[in-house]
Design a protein around this motif. Structure first.
Motif, PDB file in Angstrom:
ATOM      1  N   PRO A  46      -2.166   1.540 -10.218  1.00 32.02           N
ATOM      2  CA  PRO A  46      -1.557   2.751 -10.348  1.00 32.02           C
ATOM      3  C   PRO A  46      -2.603   3.601 -10.336  1.00 32.02           C
ATOM      4  N   ALA A  47      -2.222   4.535  -8.990  1.00 28.13           N
ATOM      5  CA  ALA A  47      -3.443   6.108  -8.718  1.00 28.13           C
ATOM      6  C   ALA A  47      -2.793   6.890  -8.930  1.00 28.13           C
ATOM      7  N   MET A  48      -3.722   7.902  -9.278  1.00 24.39           N
ATOM      8  CA  MET A  48      -2.305   9.237  -9.331  1.00 24.39           C
ATOM      9  C   MET A  48      -3.276  10.270 -10.390  1.00 24.39           C
ATOM     10  N   ASN A  49      -3.107  11.600  -9.926  1.00 20.40           N
ATOM     11  CA  ASN A  49      -3.414  12.372 -10.713  1.00 20.40           C
ATOM     12  C   ASN A  49      -3.114  12.619 -12.108  1.00 20.40           C
ATOM     13  N   ARG A  67      -0.357   7.548   6.495  1.00 22.66           N
ATOM     14  CA  ARG A  67      -0.887   9.406   6.528  1.00 22.66           C
ATOM     15  C   ARG A  67      -2.002   9.078   6.187  1.00 22.66           C
ATOM     16  N   PHE A  68      -2.632   7.986   5.505  1.00 23.18           N
ATOM     17  CA  PHE A  68      -3.950   7.520   4.577  1.00 23.18           C
ATOM     18  C   PHE A  68      -4.531   6.621   5.976  1.00 23.18           C
ATOM     19  N   VAL A  69      -3.734   5.027   5.490  1.00 28.20           N
ATOM     20  CA  VAL A  69      -4.567   4.386   6.591  1.00 28.20           C
ATOM     21  C   VAL A  69      -3.630   4.028   7.251  1.00 28.20           C
ATOM     22  N   VAL A  98       1.180  -1.266  -0.055  1.00 23.86           N
ATOM     23  CA  VAL A  98      -0.354  -0.095  -0.087  1.00 23.86           C
ATOM     24  C   VAL A  98       0.587   1.137   0.073  1.00 23.86           C
ATOM     25  N   THR A  99       1.014   2.042  -0.677  1.00 21.02           N
ATOM     26  CA  THR A  99       1.146   3.306  -1.277  1.00 21.02           C
ATOM     27  C   THR A  99       0.512   4.650  -0.513  1.00 21.02           C
ATOM     28  N   GLY A 100       1.627   5.527  -0.928  1.00 19.78           N
ATOM     29  CA  GLY A 100       0.271   7.308   0.013  1.00 19.78           C
ATOM     30  C   GLY A 100      -0.200   7.477  -1.507  1.00 19.78           C
ATOM     31  N   GLY A 101      -1.486   7.358  -1.595  1.00 16.21           N
ATOM     32  CA  GLY A 101      -2.336   7.611  -2.791  1.00 16.21           C
ATOM     33  C   GLY A 101      -3.155   7.073  -1.705  1.00 16.21           C
ATOM     34  N   ILE A 102      -4.474   8.636  -2.186  1.00 19.97           N
ATOM     35  CA  ILE A 102      -5.491   8.891  -1.562  1.00 19.97           C
ATOM     36  C   ILE A 102      -6.523   7.160  -0.916  1.00 19.97           C
ATOM     37  N   ALA A 103      -6.033   6.723  -2.682  1.00 18.19           N
ATOM     38  CA  ALA A 103      -6.876   5.708  -2.672  1.00 18.19           C
ATOM     39  C   ALA A 103      -6.485   4.292  -1.467  1.00 18.19           C
ATOM     40  N   MET A 145       3.194  -2.195   4.040  1.00 13.35           N
ATOM     41  CA  MET A 145       3.261  -0.665   4.040  1.00 13.35           C
ATOM     42  C   MET A 145       4.452   0.365   3.157  1.00 13.35           C
ATOM     43  N   THR A 146       4.138   2.356   2.439  1.00 10.76           N
ATOM     44  CA  THR A 146       5.009   2.743   2.788  1.00 10.76           C
ATOM     45  C   THR A 146       5.018   3.504   3.682  1.00 10.76           C
ATOM     46  N   GLU A 147       5.359   4.638   4.668  1.00  4.98           N
ATOM     47  CA  GLU A 147       5.226   5.509   5.671  1.00  4.98           C
ATOM     48  C   GLU A 147       4.090   6.361   4.774  1.00  4.98           C
ATOM     49  N   ALA A 148       4.155   6.901   3.747  1.00  2.00           N
ATOM     50  CA  ALA A 148       3.614   7.673   3.160  1.00  2.00           C
ATOM     51  C   ALA A 148       2.009   7.028   3.610  1.00  2.00           C
ATOM     52  N   ALA A 149       1.945   5.544   3.003  1.00  4.27           N
ATOM     53  CA  ALA A 149       0.420   5.409   3.202  1.00  4.27           C
ATOM     54  C   ALA A 149      -0.048   5.282   4.256  1.00  4.27           C
ATOM     55  N   CYS A 186      -1.044   1.824  -5.772  1.00  7.82           N
ATOM     56  CA  CYS A 186       0.758   2.494  -5.977  1.00  7.82           C
ATOM     57  C   CYS A 186       0.731   4.172  -6.907  1.00  7.82           C
ATOM     58  N   THR A 187       1.598   4.655  -5.864  1.00  7.91           N
ATOM     59  CA  THR A 187       2.256   5.739  -6.141  1.00  7.91           C
ATOM     60  C   THR A 187       3.262   6.038  -7.590  1.00  7.91           C
ATOM     61  N   ALA A 188       3.238   7.002  -7.991  1.00 11.92           N
ATOM     62  CA  ALA A 188       3.788   7.574  -9.536  1.00 11.92           C
ATOM     63  C   ALA A 188       5.190   7.495  -8.991  1.00 11.92           C
ATOM     64  N   ASN A 189       5.879   7.468  -7.437  1.00  9.09           N
ATOM     65  CA  ASN A 189       7.182   7.465  -6.605  1.00  9.09           C
ATOM     66  C   ASN A 189       7.330   6.016  -6.767  1.00  9.09           C
ATOM     67  N   VAL A 190       6.345   5.252  -6.222  1.00  7.55           N
ATOM     68  CA  VAL A 190       7.135   3.391  -6.078  1.00  7.55           C
ATOM     69  C   VAL A 190       7.108   2.701  -7.319  1.00  7.55           C
ATOM     70  N   ILE A 191       5.654   3.836  -8.729  1.00  7.16           N
ATOM     71  CA  ILE A 191       6.174   2.979 -10.153  1.00  7.16           C
ATOM     72  C   ILE A 191       7.546   3.847 -11.017  1.00  7.16           C
TER      73      ILE A 191
HETATM   74  C1  LIG Z   1      -3.728  13.894  -0.019  1.00 12.10           C
HETATM   75  C2  LIG Z   1      -2.797  13.073  -0.833  1.00 12.10           C
HETATM   76  C3  LIG Z   1      -2.601  12.739  -1.572  1.00 12.10           C
HETATM   77  C4  LIG Z   1      -2.212  11.861  -3.362  1.00 12.10           C
HETATM   78  N1  LIG Z   1      -2.447  10.809  -3.927  1.00 12.10           N
HETATM   79  C5  LIG Z   1      -1.070  10.260  -4.488  1.00 12.10           C
HETATM   80  C6  LIG Z   1      -1.835   9.654  -5.496  1.00 12.10           C
HETATM   81  O1  LIG Z   1      -3.121   9.181  -5.502  1.00 12.10           O
HETATM   82  N2  LIG Z   1      -0.723   8.933  -6.404  1.00 12.10           N
HETATM   83  C7  LIG Z   1       0.496   9.164  -6.434  1.00 12.10           C
HETATM   84  O2  LIG Z   1       1.370   8.664  -6.766  1.00 12.10           O
HETATM   85  N3  LIG Z   1       0.988  10.520  -5.421  1.00 12.10           N
HETATM   86  C8  LIG Z   1      -0.409  10.654  -3.903  1.00 12.10           C
HETATM   87  N4  LIG Z   1       0.180  11.744  -3.237  1.00 12.10           N
HETATM   88  C9  LIG Z   1       1.476  11.789  -3.044  1.00 12.10           C
HETATM   89  C10 LIG Z   1       2.419  10.812  -2.470  1.00 12.10           C
HETATM   90  O3  LIG Z   1       1.669  10.766  -1.185  1.00 12.10           O
HETATM   91  C11 LIG Z   1       3.901  10.989  -2.261  1.00 12.10           C
HETATM   92  O4  LIG Z   1       4.278  11.120  -3.267  1.00 12.10           O
HETATM   93  C12 LIG Z   1       4.574  10.440  -1.391  1.00 12.10           C
HETATM   94  O5  LIG Z   1       6.387  10.763  -1.408  1.00 12.10           O
HETATM   95  C13 LIG Z   1       5.010   9.110  -1.984  1.00 12.10           C
HETATM   96  O6  LIG Z   1       4.866   7.986  -0.856  1.00 12.10           O
HETATM   97  P1  LIG Z   1       5.345   5.927  -1.625  1.00 12.10           P
HETATM   98  O7  LIG Z   1       5.511   5.993  -3.208  1.00 12.10           O
HETATM   99  O8  LIG Z   1       6.159   5.937  -0.304  1.00 12.10           O
HETATM  100  O9  LIG Z   1       3.595   6.164  -0.615  1.00 12.10           O
HETATM  101  C14 LIG Z   1      -0.801  12.473  -2.825  1.00 12.10           C
HETATM  102  C15 LIG Z   1       0.151  13.124  -1.822  1.00 12.10           C
HETATM  103  C16 LIG Z   1      -1.342  13.938  -1.021  1.00 12.10           C
HETATM  104  C17 LIG Z   1      -1.216  14.276   0.601  1.00 12.10           C
END
Ligand SMILES: Cc1cc2nc3c(=O)[nH]c(=O)nc-3n(C[C@H](O)[C@H](O)[C@H](O)COP(=O)(O)O)c2cc1C
Length: 400
Positions: free
Chosen positions: A122-125, A45-47, A12-17, A39-43, A90-95
């Motif tokens: 993947p899920a991202m903007n 923050r979400f769950v 699980v990575t740090g995306g809103i999904a 989970m990543t640290e960022a994840a 999967c965030t853009a970062n982890v991809i």
């Molecule tokens: C509210 C919020 C929502 C985010 N949603 C996404 C997302 O859906 N996809 C994405 O790639 N990054 C998203 N980000 C940015 C990632 O959290 C950021 O790039 C972070 O470094 C990713 O860490 P990780 O890849 O180790 O989980 C979001 C950030 C915030 C604050």
């Protein structure tokens, strides 16, 4: 009937999904799988890890440095235990990290250490998704055989509209199940694969060769071994390293390839002849290097044996036989002709007139031609072609 539980590592990575991953994890647990969440640290923050721990009844790992549940190195034991690794969202970062082999947290280190199939959702903007760098990273993962569960279009959490939403949980579940079916479905079968092009010597330093890189055959051998088959790979010269878990026989000429194949053919359940075997060889091979001044105007050739036709004609070979046809014109007609003429059960045909596909590339567009009909595939990574081909070949074995 009690099912053999499979271990799914869910990243699980740090995306809103990330909240949707709770449903994914529930679905996997309901289907009888053991689920281990990383989970990543960022994840977090979400769950919270607590949510996943409660849903899975298993410890959830975030840090590489936390106490492991046993004395083993945790990312290695998790990587080995996994039947499938699925990262959703999967965030853009982890991809990007996966595409470049980075391993600076528990999730990416586990993914890098694992030999299990990788499913990435993947899920991202939408703008992040459309950036060429992200598209390139996704293409790299796909070419290495990762299954990418495509995002869907719609309104995004950030307010933008476009592709970027996590695929529906049901679709991700099905992608994981499809990988699980493939795990060890070839156990007990012997698979013989040929790969690469042959080299036919003119003298000790020169040869007649072709442009085959061996990528397709190596991908087939590796995938078959991963699915539990006992694999022999007979290959012409190739720069590729030996695929994991296969017997690899490296040969040079068509005659050497024939000998290596015939020595193994009667034991095989599946024979996949993807090598580009030279049709002709120089009739005379000079024992010393031919000097420029002595070079003949022409080189007399003689015909090489047709290994595929020979296998197809032999009664003592019971294997499902797959041939490859590289064509520049009338691809399907020529492939169907080869099916009949060589006694194959399936011919994989590809059009090598397109320079962006085929020889040396990581992708190809192929047709699967059998007595039952023709299937036209999209452009696929060679690993994905290997997967699709083995699905069909395994079905042919089962239908006998
Ligand atoms: C509210 C919020 C929502 C985010 N949603 C996404 C997302 O859906 N996809 C994405 O790639 N990054 C998203 N980000 C940015 C990632 O959290 C950021 O790039 C972070 O470094 C990713 O860490 P990780 O890849 O180790 O989980 C979001 C950030 C915030 C604050």
């Amino acid at each position: 009937m009690e099912r053999d539980p499979k271990t799914i590592v869910v990243g699980v990575t740090g995306g809103i999904a990330a909240y949707k991953t709770c449903e994914l994890v529930r679905g996997l647990v309901k289907r009888g799988h053991r689920v281990k969440v990383v989970m990543t640290e960022a994840a977090t923050r979400f769950v919270t890890p607590l949510t996943f721990r409660t849903l899975t009844s298993e410890p959830v790992t975030v840090s590489m440095w936390a106490d492991a549940p046993d004395a083993r190195i945790h990312h290695i034991s998790l990587a080995e235990e996994a039947d499938v690794v699925v990262i959703a969202p999967c965030t853009a970062n982890v991809i990007a990290k996966l595409a470049h082999g980075r391993a600076d947290d528990m999730l990416t280190t586990t993914a890098l250490a694992s030999e299990a199939p990788l499913v990435v959702a993947p899920a991202m903007n939408v703008h992040m998704w459309r950036k060429p760098v992200t598209a390139g990273n996704v293409a790299t993962l796909r070419a290495r055989g990762a299954v990418i569960v495509e995002q869907v279009s719609g309104e995004l959490a950030c307010g933008d509209v476009g592709e970027g939403r996590l695929a529906p949980v049901e679709v991700i579940l099905e992608a994981v199940e499809a990988e699980l079916v493939r795990v060890r479905d070839l156990a007990g079968l012997r698979v013989l694969v040929t790969a690469g092009g042959t080299r036919e010597p003119i003298d000790p330093v020169r040869f007649i060769g072709n442009r085959s890189s061996g990528k397709t055959g190596f991908a087939i051998a590796e995938e078959a071994a991963r699915r539990g088959a006992r694999v022999s790979l007979v290959t012409g010269p190739s720069a590729l390293p030996d695929p994991f878990g296969c017997e690899v026989v490296r040969v040079e000429t068509a005659l050497q390839m024939r000998a290596a194949v015939l020595a193994r053919a009667t034991d095989a359940d599946i024979i996949i002849m993807s090598a580009a075997v030279a049709d002709f060889r120089p009739a005379i091979v000079a024992s010393d290097k031919i000097k420029k001044a002595d070079a003949p105007e022409t080189i007399a050739l003689e015909r090489n044996p047709d290994i595929l036709a020979e296998l197809g004609a032999r009664d003592d070979i019971r294997a499902v036989l797959v041939g490859f046809a590289a064509e520049t014109t009338d691809v399907e007609t020529n492939a169907r002709g080869k099916l009949a003429a060589k006694g194959c059960h399936l011919v994989v045909a590809n059009d090598v007139s397109d320079p962006t596909l085929g020889f040396g590339t990581d992708e190809n567009r192929v047709l699967f031609v059998t007595a039952a009909g023709t299937e036209r595939m999209d452009v696929l990574a060679k690993r994905a072609i290997a997967r699709e081909l083995l699905d069909r070949t395994a079905a042919l074995v089962r239908s006998r």
